[in-house]
Design a protein around this motif. Structure first.
Motif, PDB file in Angstrom:
ATOM      1  N   MET A   1       0.745  -0.928  -0.023  1.00  0.00           N
ATOM      2  CA  MET A   1      -0.034   0.058  -0.105  1.00  0.00           C
ATOM      3  C   MET A   1       0.789   1.122   0.056  1.00  0.00           C
ATOM      4  SD  MET A   1      -3.257  -0.809  -0.013  1.00  0.00           S
ATOM      5  CE  MET A   1      -4.435  -2.237   0.391  1.00  0.00           C
ATOM      6  N   ARG A   2       0.258   2.390  -0.289  1.00  0.00           N
ATOM      7  CA  ARG A   2       1.102   3.581  -0.638  1.00  0.00           C
ATOM      8  C   ARG A   2       0.985   4.563   0.970  1.00  0.00           C
ATOM      9  NH1 ARG A   2       2.339   4.915  -5.672  1.00  0.00           N
ATOM     10  NH2 ARG A   2       1.337   3.594  -7.284  1.00  0.00           N
TER      11      ARG A   2
ATOM     12  N   ILE B   1      -1.080   8.022   1.273  1.00  0.00           N
ATOM     13  CA  ILE B   1      -2.656   7.991   1.029  1.00  0.00           C
ATOM     14  C   ILE B   1      -3.255   7.741   2.326  1.00  0.00           C
ATOM     15  CG2 ILE B   1      -4.573   6.903  -0.053  1.00  0.00           C
ATOM     16  CD1 ILE B   1      -3.243   8.411  -2.000  1.00  0.00           C
ATOM     17  N   PHE B   2      -2.728   6.713   3.144  1.00  0.00           N
ATOM     18  CA  PHE B   2      -3.100   6.454   4.363  1.00  0.00           C
ATOM     19  C   PHE B   2      -2.921   7.473   5.442  1.00  0.00           C
ATOM     20  CE2 PHE B   2      -3.262   1.859   2.934  1.00  0.00           C
ATOM     21  CZ  PHE B   2      -4.549   1.723   2.904  1.00  0.00           C
TER      22      PHE B   2
ATOM     23  N   ALA C   1      -5.043   3.669  -2.640  1.00  0.00           N
ATOM     24  CA  ALA C   1      -4.132   3.270  -1.959  1.00  0.00           C
ATOM     25  C   ALA C   1      -3.006   2.443  -2.277  1.00  0.00           C
ATOM     26  CB  ALA C   1      -4.514   2.999  -0.299  1.00  0.00           C
TER      27      ALA C   1
END
Length: 434
Positions: free
Chosen positions: A384-385, A388-389, A409
């Protein structure tokens, strides 16, 4: 010219030195007894596994330090005289400082087990530990079985390393499920199965009682606490966590607890003395964060923050949203925000859990049961990125928004598209049955 002395050449100390040099012409000296030059500690396992050579773990060429006027001093600091602003090195040399930064990192925990200091018993933290492992476990002829004690991230790294040389491993884990003090139940159970699928002898709810020596003073076996069973082995890896490496401070006036006590500005109780990285212990809590965080990226952030303060821009350490990543054999793990394990989970925290049928991919999303606010996510086998989170946590997005935009994400949307429908279907089904 003001002289800044940094004890420790890990990620926090070296980041501090680099950023001070970007901001100033101050004299900088780094003192370390471990290695001549900074290396990436997280890459040690790949040297043993044959993926790289040790020199490849050094991010900077050897000329980098002289060019940037960062003096490197090899030696062990055994005393700090804060009254006279002097540190004593190798029991004979003295070095004066104007500002002193303690960045000495961690050392493996030992709990007083009989035989814990025998030849063939070691941790996995330093370059010296890597050298010892090459000597103690070069192949499966010399090392016919290894026993690892402690079920954390360093333990799983050591298991993977030994596994790569076909050395049989028995893994003693005190907890009833692997890393269940951190991971929720479903994730921990999946990792148990994954370890066993790699032909590692996982012993849960099992404690070490003693380590036995042969006639030459080398480890020959361990005794299990619960059953009294004797397991023959040639190597014992002690990976039951780490503790701040601060024994040399006991005679100083610097206040310590488990680590070196610091405030939000990373200042100790002594003027002009600071601490950063694994060895620093926060006086006051920063959100849900632990007082001591032995994590690579927080060490780097502390170095960047303190460089500003030492160069005239006094700022607080603000680590932001919690993040961490690791690897469980070939399963990548990432966590963003807060997802608590079975122990210590707040009453308000609710989880959505999805696991792929191949038993190597899963996610757990934590959210507030009353407000539906997104609190955090764990991902296994799906990258995941971070940014983004980080944004969603800052914006306090609700869990419905996160679940319906999860593909944004994902690090590899095409890969993720294979699972998106299944994840959303499972989430919607949970909502209907809640």
């Amino acid at each position: 010219m003001e002289h800044i002395v940094i004890i420790g050449n890990g990620i926090s100390g070296v980041t501090l030195a680099r950023h001070i040099r970007k901001l100033s012409d101050k004299r900088i000296t780094i003192v370390s007894a471990e290695t001549d030059y900074f290396f990436s500690r997280t890459a040690l396992m790949y040297v043993y596994m044959g993926h790289m050579k040790f020199e490849h773990t050094q991010p900077y060429e050897n000329w980098f330090w002289q060019k940037n006027r960062i003096e490197l001093l090899r030696g062990y600091v055994h005393e700090i005289d804060t009254d006279n602003k002097v540190i004593k090195i190798n029991e004979r040399d003295a070095l004066a400082y104007d500002k002193l930064v303690i960045a000495t990192g961690s050392k493996p925990n030992k709990f007083g087990w009989p035989g814990q200091d025998l030849e063939g018993v070691q941790g996995l933290y330093s370059k010296q530990d890597l050298d010892a492992l090459e000597k103690n476990a070069p192949n499966n002829d010399i090392c016919k079985r290894a026993v690892i004690v402690g079920g954390g991230l360093i333990g799983i790294e050591l298991a993977e390393m030994l596994n790569s040389r076909n050395i049989p491993v028995t893994f003693l884990v005190r907890e009833s499920s692997f890393w269940n003090g951190v991971l929720p139940k479903g994730e921990s159970a999946m990792i148990n199965r994954h370890i066993e699928n790699h032909h590692i002898d996982l012993r849960l709810s099992t404690n070490l009682k003693a380590i036995n020596a042969d006639e030459n003073g080398k480890v020959k076996s361990v005794i299990i606490e619960e059953t009294g069973e004797e397991l023959a082995c040639d190597l014992v890896g002690l990976t039951a966590g780490v503790t701040p490496n601060i024994d040399f401070l006991k005679s100083s006036k610097i206040e310590t607890g488990r680590g070196v006590k610091v405030n939000r500005y990373l200042e100790t109780n002594i003027p002009d003395v600071y601490a950063i990285g694994d060895c620093a212990e926060q006086h006051e809590a920063i959100g849900n964060r632990r007082p001591i965080e032995a994590v690579w990226y927080t060490g780097r952030m502390m170095g960047e923050t303190l460089a500003q303060t030492l160069c005239g821009n006094r700022i607080q350490y603000k680590p932001g949203h919690w993040f961490n990543s690791a690897k469980f054999l070939d399963i990548e793990y990432q966590t963003y925000g807060w997802v608590f394990g079975e122990r210590g989970r707040p009453d308000y925290e609710k989880h959505f859990h999805w696991k792929h049928e191949d038993d190597t991919k899963c996610i757990t999303v934590a959210y507030h049961k009353d407000t539906n606010e997104f609190l955090g996510i764990n991902t296994f086998g799906i990258r995941m990125r971070h940014e983004i989170f980080d944004t969603w946590l800052t914006e306090k997005r609700d869990v419905d928004y996160v679940m319906n935009h999860l593909s944004k994400a994902n690090f590899d949307p095409e890969f993720y598209s294979h699972y998106e429908a299944d994840i959303l279907s499972a989430y919607n089904n949970q909502l209907q049955t809640a």
